[in-house]
Design a protein around this motif. Structure first.
Motif, PDB file in Angstrom:
ATOM      1  N   TYR A  84      40.458  49.854  41.902  1.00  0.00           N
ATOM      2  CA  TYR A  84      40.463  48.413  41.645  1.00  0.00           C
ATOM      3  C   TYR A  84      41.129  48.102  40.300  1.00  0.00           C
ATOM      4  CZ  TYR A  84      38.693  43.743  40.555  1.00  0.00           C
ATOM      5  OH  TYR A  84      38.592  42.424  40.194  1.00  0.00           O
ATOM      6  N   LYS A  87      45.017  48.800  40.320  1.00  0.00           N
ATOM      7  CA  LYS A  87      45.778  47.711  40.948  1.00  0.00           C
ATOM      8  C   LYS A  87      45.905  46.527  40.001  1.00  0.00           C
ATOM      9  CE  LYS A  87      43.232  47.475  44.669  1.00  0.00           C
ATOM     10  NZ  LYS A  87      42.751  46.977  45.997  1.00  0.00           N
ATOM     11  N   ARG A  88      44.861  46.272  39.226  1.00  0.00           N
ATOM     12  CA  ARG A  88      44.915  45.159  38.281  1.00  0.00           C
ATOM     13  C   ARG A  88      45.905  45.431  37.157  1.00  0.00           C
ATOM     14  NH1 ARG A  88      39.439  43.348  35.374  1.00  0.00           N
ATOM     15  NH2 ARG A  88      39.946  45.098  34.005  1.00  0.00           N
ATOM     16  N   ILE A  90      48.533  47.416  37.281  1.00  0.00           N
ATOM     17  CA  ILE A  90      49.881  47.360  37.849  1.00  0.00           C
ATOM     18  C   ILE A  90      50.320  45.915  38.068  1.00  0.00           C
ATOM     19  CG2 ILE A  90      51.258  47.905  39.902  1.00  0.00           C
ATOM     20  CD1 ILE A  90      49.622  50.490  40.156  1.00  0.00           C
ATOM     21  N   ALA A  91      49.405  45.089  38.546  1.00  0.00           N
ATOM     22  CA  ALA A  91      49.747  43.690  38.857  1.00  0.00           C
ATOM     23  C   ALA A  91      50.055  42.884  37.601  1.00  0.00           C
ATOM     24  CB  ALA A  91      48.609  43.043  39.631  1.00  0.00           C
ATOM     25  N   THR A  92      49.392  43.209  36.499  1.00  0.00           N
ATOM     26  CA  THR A  92      49.563  42.417  35.275  1.00  0.00           C
ATOM     27  C   THR A  92      50.564  43.023  34.300  1.00  0.00           C
ATOM     28  OG1 THR A  92      47.664  43.540  34.250  1.00  0.00           O
ATOM     29  CG2 THR A  92      47.247  41.478  35.438  1.00  0.00           C
ATOM     30  N   HIS A  93      50.975  44.282  34.515  1.00  0.00           N
ATOM     31  CA  HIS A  93      51.918  44.924  33.593  1.00  0.00           C
ATOM     32  C   HIS A  93      53.264  44.176  33.617  1.00  0.00           C
ATOM     33  CE1 HIS A  93      53.535  48.182  31.192  1.00  0.00           C
ATOM     34  NE2 HIS A  93      54.600  48.164  31.965  1.00  0.00           N
ATOM     35  N   LYS A 171      38.977  38.379  43.212  1.00  0.00           N
ATOM     36  CA  LYS A 171      40.405  38.587  43.466  1.00  0.00           C
ATOM     37  C   LYS A 171      40.945  37.526  44.419  1.00  0.00           C
ATOM     38  CE  LYS A 171      43.778  41.933  45.178  1.00  0.00           C
ATOM     39  NZ  LYS A 171      44.442  40.951  46.061  1.00  0.00           N
ATOM     40  N   ARG A 172      40.189  37.246  45.490  1.00  0.00           N
ATOM     41  CA  ARG A 172      40.617  36.239  46.452  1.00  0.00           C
ATOM     42  C   ARG A 172      40.732  34.869  45.793  1.00  0.00           C
ATOM     43  NH1 ARG A 172      37.466  37.692  50.260  1.00  0.00           N
ATOM     44  NH2 ARG A 172      35.718  36.319  49.764  1.00  0.00           N
ATOM     45  N   LYS A 174      41.360  34.284  42.540  1.00  0.00           N
ATOM     46  CA  LYS A 174      42.500  34.286  41.622  1.00  0.00           C
ATOM     47  C   LYS A 174      43.838  34.295  42.346  1.00  0.00           C
ATOM     48  CE  LYS A 174      40.330  36.409  37.562  1.00  0.00           C
ATOM     49  NZ  LYS A 174      40.370  37.554  36.623  1.00  0.00           N
ATOM     50  N   ASP A 175      43.857  34.834  43.563  1.00  0.00           N
ATOM     51  CA  ASP A 175      45.114  34.906  44.317  1.00  0.00           C
ATOM     52  C   ASP A 175      45.588  33.546  44.813  1.00  0.00           C
ATOM     53  OD1 ASP A 175      45.345  37.608  43.935  1.00  0.00           O
ATOM     54  OD2 ASP A 175      44.554  38.174  45.897  1.00  0.00           O
ATOM     55  N   LYS A 180      44.415  28.459  39.565  1.00  0.00           N
ATOM     56  CA  LYS A 180      44.846  28.923  38.236  1.00  0.00           C
ATOM     57  C   LYS A 180      44.203  28.059  37.150  1.00  0.00           C
ATOM     58  CE  LYS A 180      48.869  30.166  35.478  1.00  0.00           C
ATOM     59  NZ  LYS A 180      50.358  30.237  35.412  1.00  0.00           N
TER      60      LYS A 180
END
Length: 272
Positions: A84, A87-88, A90-93, A171-172, A174-175, A180
Motif C-alpha cells: 500500500y 503504491k503511494r 510511486i503515485a506521488t513521486h 484511496k477511493r 482521494k481518487d 480534492k
C-alpha cells in the motif's frame, strides 16, 4: 509465566535480525538519496517486520505451530502495508511526503543525507524493539495454541481486515477529483479520524497476546505501548493532523470537533 528467556536464547536471533535490518536501511539510503525521497523508508519500515519475523522463524527454537503462526501474522500485515505504501510513494513521486520534506528543508542539502541515515537507523532500532513479541513467539515450545493465542489471532485479523478497508476507503475518496481539498468522512472515517492507525495498533496487540503464550512473553507489553505512543503522538496522528490542518484548514478543524481522534466512536454530530 514469569520465566524469562536467557541471553543465549535471545542474542543469536536479535543480532541476526539487527544485521538484516541494517542491510535494509543501507538499501533504503542507496535508493532514497539519489531520488531525494525519504518516504521510501516507510515502505522499508512495513516490509522490514516480515524480514525480522522470517529471521526469527529460521533461527527460533520454538514449536513449528508457534513459529508458523507468528510468521504468517507478521508477513501478512507487513506485505499488505508495504504494498500500500509503495503504491503511494510511486503515485506521488517525485513529490516527497510533507514530514520528510520539512526535515530536508530544515537540514539543507549537505546535512540531509547523513541525518536521514540516522533517522533510518533509529527506525531500524525501533523495529527491533517493538517486534520483540515475534522473538518470544519464535521461542515458544508449546505444541499447540492456547485460547489466549486464538484470541490474539482474532484481534490481529480484525485489525488487518479493517485497516485494509480504511485504506481502500480513503484511496477511493482521494481518487475522485471532486474531493480534492476535502476531508474524507465516510465509511470508517466517520467514526475515527485515523481508523487505519487504530487498526494497526490492534494488530500489535494481537502480536502481544500471541507472545503471552511464551515464558516471559508478558514483558513485551512495551511493544504495543510504544506503537500506541508513536501512532497517536508522533509519526502517526500528530504529524498527519498537522499536515491536514495546513492543507484543509477549517474543514479539518470541523472534522476534529465531530470525530473521535483514534478509537472509533459515534460522531458528535453528522459530518458536513
Amino acid at each position: 509465566m514469569f520465566d524469562l528467556l536467557s541471553v543465549s536464547q535471545v542474542w543469536p536471533l536479535l543480532s541476526s535480525a539487527a544485521l538484516v535490518i541494517l542491510g535494509l536501511m543501507l538499501i533504503v539510503t542507496a535508493i532514497a538519496n539519489p531520488l531525494k525521497n525519504a518516504g521510501i523508508v516507510d515502505v522499508a519500515w512495513a516490509f522490514g517486520f516480515s524480514l525480522i519475523a522470517g529471521t526469527y522463524y529460521v533461527l527460533g527454537q520454538g514449536a513449528p505451530v508457534q513459529k508458523t503462526v507468528m510468521l504468517l501474522m507478521a508477513t501478512a500485515s507487513s506485505w499488505r502495508l508495504a504494498w500500500y505504501l509503495l503504491k503511494r510513494v510511486i503515485a506521488t513521486h517525485p513529490e516527497e511526503d510533507g514530514r520528510y520534506h520539512a526535515l530536508r528543508e530544515l537540514w539543507g542539502p549537505e546535512k540531509s543525507p547523513w541525518l536521514f541515515f540516522a533517522v533510518y537507523l533509529f527506525q531500524g532500532v525501533l523495529m527491533l524493539i517493538v517486534s520483540s513479541p515475534f522473538l518470544f513467539a519464535a521461542q515458544n515450545t508449546s505444541p499447540s495454541l492456547s485460547p489466549l493465542q486464538w484470541l490474539a489471532l482474532a484481534v490481529w485479523a480484525v485489525g488487518l481486515i479493517f485497516e485494509a478497508v480504511a485504506d481502500q476507503q480513503l484511496k477511493r475518496f482521494k481518487d475522485q477529483l471532486e474531493n480534492k481539498g476535502k476531508v474524507c468522512q465516510s465509511g470508517l472515517w466517520a467514526y475515527s479520524r485515523h481508523p487505519n492507525y487504530f487498526c494497526e495498533w490492534l494488530q500489535w496487540m494481537g502480536y502481544y497476546l500471541l507472545a503471552l503464550g511464551a515464558p516471559g512473553g508478558w514483558t513485551t507489553i512495551y511493544s504495543p505501548m510504544i506503537m500506541l505512543l508513536f501512532l497517536t503522538k508522533f509519526s502517526g496522528v500528530g504529524a498527519t493532523e498537522a499536515q491536514a490542518l495546513k492543507t484543509k484548514g477549517e474543514a479539518y478543524r470541523r472534522y476534529q470537533e465531530s470525530t473521535s481522534p483514534f478509537i472509533p466512536w459515534f460522531p458528535k454530530r453528522k459530518p458536513s
